[in-house]
Design an enzyme around this catalytic site. Structure first.
Site, mmCIF file in Angstrom:
data_model
loop_
_atom_site.group_PDB
_atom_site.id
_atom_site.type_symbol
_atom_site.label_atom_id
_atom_site.label_comp_id
_atom_site.label_asym_id
_atom_site.label_seq_id
_atom_site.Cartn_x
_atom_site.Cartn_y
_atom_site.Cartn_z
ATOM 1 N N HIS B 261 1.014 -1.245 0.045
ATOM 2 C CA HIS B 261 -0.112 -0.032 0.075
ATOM 3 C C HIS B 261 0.830 1.315 -0.068
ATOM 4 O O HIS B 261 0.939 2.202 -1.075
ATOM 5 C CB HIS B 261 -1.043 0.063 1.248
ATOM 6 C CG HIS B 261 -1.691 1.150 1.441
ATOM 7 N ND1 HIS B 261 -3.066 1.075 1.048
ATOM 8 C CD2 HIS B 261 -1.418 2.517 1.812
ATOM 9 C CE1 HIS B 261 -3.656 2.446 1.189
ATOM 10 N NE2 HIS B 261 -2.771 3.044 1.805
ATOM 11 N N GLU B 262 1.867 1.345 0.898
ATOM 12 C CA GLU B 262 2.660 2.361 1.112
ATOM 13 C C GLU B 262 3.575 2.664 -0.238
ATOM 14 O O GLU B 262 3.830 3.583 -0.720
ATOM 15 C CB GLU B 262 3.537 2.508 2.165
ATOM 16 C CG GLU B 262 2.810 2.348 3.678
ATOM 17 C CD GLU B 262 1.731 3.369 3.880
ATOM 18 O OE1 GLU B 262 1.929 4.529 3.150
ATOM 19 O OE2 GLU B 262 0.458 3.327 4.599
ATOM 20 N N HIS B 265 1.601 4.569 -2.720
ATOM 21 C CA HIS B 265 1.880 6.174 -2.404
ATOM 22 C C HIS B 265 3.356 6.527 -2.955
ATOM 23 O O HIS B 265 3.544 7.540 -3.570
ATOM 24 C CB HIS B 265 1.758 6.569 -0.966
ATOM 25 C CG HIS B 265 0.338 6.417 -0.478
ATOM 26 N ND1 HIS B 265 -0.619 7.165 -0.996
ATOM 27 C CD2 HIS B 265 -0.365 5.413 0.703
ATOM 28 C CE1 HIS B 265 -1.728 6.911 -0.198
ATOM 29 N NE2 HIS B 265 -1.736 5.865 0.854
ATOM 30 N N GLU B 291 -4.515 8.093 -2.465
ATOM 31 C CA GLU B 291 -5.037 6.960 -2.025
ATOM 32 C C GLU B 291 -5.375 5.896 -3.044
ATOM 33 O O GLU B 291 -5.189 4.824 -2.976
ATOM 34 C CB GLU B 291 -6.378 7.092 -1.068
ATOM 35 C CG GLU B 291 -6.635 5.990 0.016
ATOM 36 C CD GLU B 291 -5.545 5.903 1.087
ATOM 37 O OE1 GLU B 291 -4.876 6.510 1.067
ATOM 38 O OE2 GLU B 291 -5.584 4.552 1.601
#
Ligand SMILES: [Zn+2]
Ligand SMILES: [Zn+2]
Lengths: 494, 494
Positions: B261-262, B265, B291
């Protein structure tokens, strides 16, 4: 708010920016991936500009004038004087010269990194000439403003109060006995047979040994960390001291002694008085006193054979080599007290180190005073190396006058701090021994009383007194090179 | 220098201070020992003051006026508009209100940390009322200045261009099918038998698996790092992105999915256009688009069973458990696509997550618009949780309206970003699939064409276009919740 209070507020603001600078600077050396460098350097340069604007704000002159006529407590008078001292240092040199010097230094340092590898003295000396010329201009301006001689005015930036007069006296005394002492020690050690430990010593185990030793030396891990970097240093801020080291799997003692050295710097920082946090009077007294603490930890304590008796079994256990004769206390003592003249300052032992410093001092002093020119350096270097250490550096610039970074960024006046630190440390140890038996404490693994003495006489004093006064209060006299001589004789000729 | 150029220079200066803030903030979360916190917070607060002074400097108003009448390239017009937008946002609210709100939020957040543990709604609601009151004042001022409704004026800070009107439409559509869809999925999954992997999964091995996956996802380690922190986040700067995770030795998938997930980003940040570095137009478009990238990586790609076929053998090898049935692709797919309504937003799966967000949106919207009061929250919370997810939170504030930190620091308007992100991500995936066969690429472990699409349509566009325009250019239409519905149906009901 009084003007004094305004000045306090102003300096704490600057100190908070120094905090960000210290942490981002540490990150740059210890954490940052290569690709982040350009943006980081720009960000830090921006911060330097803001800090400079604050340090040289035009209204400060009036504030100081007003504050000086205010009724202040004695403590606050001292604090005001230290603020004024750092303000004057930051304001004496015209911005134009600061910038010119900064550019010349960047250029010189940058080129030096490749020129050194190529032994290119011709190329390097061209850049260095520019740096020296600007450093002379700076020295001239500082000299006129302070009434000091040109070199002394630079020295004052690192070792306030120290003078050429004093250094000439101290160092000529050292020179009178050092070369002979070195020969005597070498003669003594000529029969010693030591065993070089054979790696690998895994980095993780070295780390855990480092942590254990830092704990033994009272490092406060709630206010600091140990990490890795190419060039070991002590950075961060007093509430969060960041020390670094470099691990070599083939040799664990260099990282270990490095960590202990930086722990000495760290404890000084961690123990500075909270009352003066963020103010000039609350900072470490000088580069020499700072180095005295790291050298006290490294040389006075850790290369003491009694301490190595504690260290050796810790190392043997950590590396799971209880039967390795190379890790015996006797052998590690031999290795850690080996005296051998060499070309490189940073590799030097504590007996030959002062010769490297004195040589640099004599050259930079005469360079700044205009008595010699950059062209004269190589010959002088070789002559002095031969005289003090019996080592020739003819034509070998890499291992000679191009080995250090200091001059490339114009830090003339810094080198003496190293040997002043060693001498302060020896003098402190003699005084401590008058109050307690250090050897017994080391044997009992109880270093706390020693740290308490340092805390009281050095750490908590910060910059509330001059270096001279600190020495007199702590040891009953000003710096005296005899203590350093006695230390070397006791350790190496006993 | 033109006024436009002066503004560029000014904003790059602010950006360099943001650099220091980001690195020291990261350090505070990932590196700093506890004891360093007070001084660090003070240093960061000082920097915030300086940044605020720069962002609200009185001369900027004139500069913008002048710049607006200068002849500019089309690109620079866009850049100027984004500078002006962020300048207006920073200048609309009077300093006094900013400070009051900041104090109320600090107080509320600080107390919340202990009140939550004690389920103390009474105590918490007192502080929250103050925060809401000040947020309403802020919303009112922003509304007057922008012509938006009060809640929309806050929404605009996180998701520029998004409106209550639009959100009501999107979310009421989602509400019309989501509760039923969740029931259908649960019915489908009721017969699934999955095996919970049994730890320990050593942190070091999880780290090495994380690094391997980050590499697979194109994270540039020359411009970033992975470290540990209590609360995972993506920080740092585009040239040096710092992502963090938290490892649980009993369960490796949470850290792993968190890292992926990160990484989503991070790739957005690392891929922002260099041309606009340091300027508002060069920043990520919005919280929702940000997001969308992390959820694209985590939900669209990594919870795809075809990707888990790549992931499972990597995990089995790293943890040396080639024969552990819990680490089979089938089992990991079951675990990573499990849908189960629960109390806690951050623990929710992708199907139930929107219900958590819509509930919060509806409450904060009415709170800011003055249609409900803080006292009404618990009952509304329980009613909506029952309605959307069949979960009761009566009297359970810890797992109900006191679970999130967002409101404590007055971030009303932030929650919708999470679900907007999920919907953007689904819509992007549909468009990508028109140009290439994603399943085949995932099967061939060749994600590069997918990243190239994201780079072209999202990352490199930064803030050069509005979110609406970005969506239209990338997918042919504005945000459409149908794509998200289709995604859930295809993954969970196929
Ligand atoms: Zn040192
Ligand atoms: Zn996210």
């Amino acid at each position: 708010m009084t003007f004094y209070q305004k000045l306090v507020h102003h300096h704490k603001k600057i100190s908070r920016l120094e905090h960000l600078e210290a942490i981002c600077g540490w990150d740059q050396a210890a954490m940052m991936p290569e690709g982040g460098n350009t943006a980081r350097s720009e960000a830090l340069a921006e911060l330097a500009v803001i800090k400079h604007e604050l340090s040289t704000a035009p209204y400060l002159s009036g504030w100081f004038e007003q504050a000086n006529s205010e009724q202040l407590e004695a403590d606050d008078v001292t604090s005001l004087l230290e603020m004024q001292r750092s303000w004057q240092q930051a304001n004496i040199v015209p911005a134009e010269l600061v910038e010119k010097k900064s550019l010349a230094c960047s250029k010189c340092e940058h080129a030096w990194r490749t020129q050194r590898e190529k032994n290119d003295w011709q190329g390097f000396s061209q850049n260095l000439k520019e740096v020296v010329e600007l450093a002379r201009q700076e020295a001239q301006i500082r000299a006129e403003a302070t009434g000091l001689s040109r070199y002394d005015a630079l020295l004052d930036l690192y070792e306030p109060g120290m003078t050429t007069h004093e250094l000439d006296k101290l160092f000529s005394e050292v020179k009178s006995w050092l070369p002979d002492l070195i020969l005597q020690i070498m003669e003594r050690q000529s029969q010693d047979i030591s065993i070089q430990p054979v790696g690998p010593f895994p980095v993780e185990q070295q780390q855990s040994l480092s942590h254990a030793l830092m704990t033994k030396f009272g490092f406060d891990f709630n206010h600091g960390r140990l990490d890795k970097s190419m060039h070991p240093f002590c950075g961060g801020v007093p509430t969060d001291v960041r020390i670094t080291t470099r691990y070599d799997e083939a040799d664990f003692t260099s990282a270990l002694m490095g960590v202990i050295h930086e722990t000495g710097h760290a404890r000084y920082e961690q123990s500075l008085p909270e009352k003066w946090a963020g103010l000039p009077v609350g900072k470490a007294r000088s580069m020499g006193i700072h180095e005295s603490q790291s050298l006290f930890f490294e040389m006075q304590l850790s290369r003491n054979e009694l301490f190595i008796e504690t260290l050796a079994p810790m190392a043997a256990e950590t590396f799971q080599r209880s039967d390795d004769p190379a890790l015996s206390a006797e052998n590690l003592t031999l290795l850690n007290t080996r005296v051998k003249p060499g070309h490189i300052r940073v590799d030097a032992d504590e007996a030959t180190y002062p010769a490297h410093v004195i040589l640099r001092y004599e050259i930079e002093r005469d360079l700044i005073e205009g008595k010699i020119e950059v062209e004269d350096i190589p010959e002088l270097w070789d002559k002095k190396m031969s005289e003090y250490l019996g080592v020739s550096t003819k034509g070998n610039f890499i291992d000679g006058c191009m080995q250090d970074i200091h001059w490339t960024f114009g830090a003339f006046g810094y080198f003496p701090s190293y040997t002043l630190g060693a001498m302060y440390a020896a003098q402190f140890m003699v005084s401590i021994n008058k109050e307690m038996n250090v050897d017994n404490l080391v044997r009992e693994r109880n270093l706390q009383p020693i740290f308490n003495w340092l805390d009281r006489h050095v750490w908590k004093r910060a910059s509330t007194v001059s270096t001279d006064q600190l020495l007199i209060d702590a040891t009953g006299e000003r710096l005296n090179a005899q203590f350093f001589k006695q230390h070397l004789e006791q350790r190496y000729l006993k």
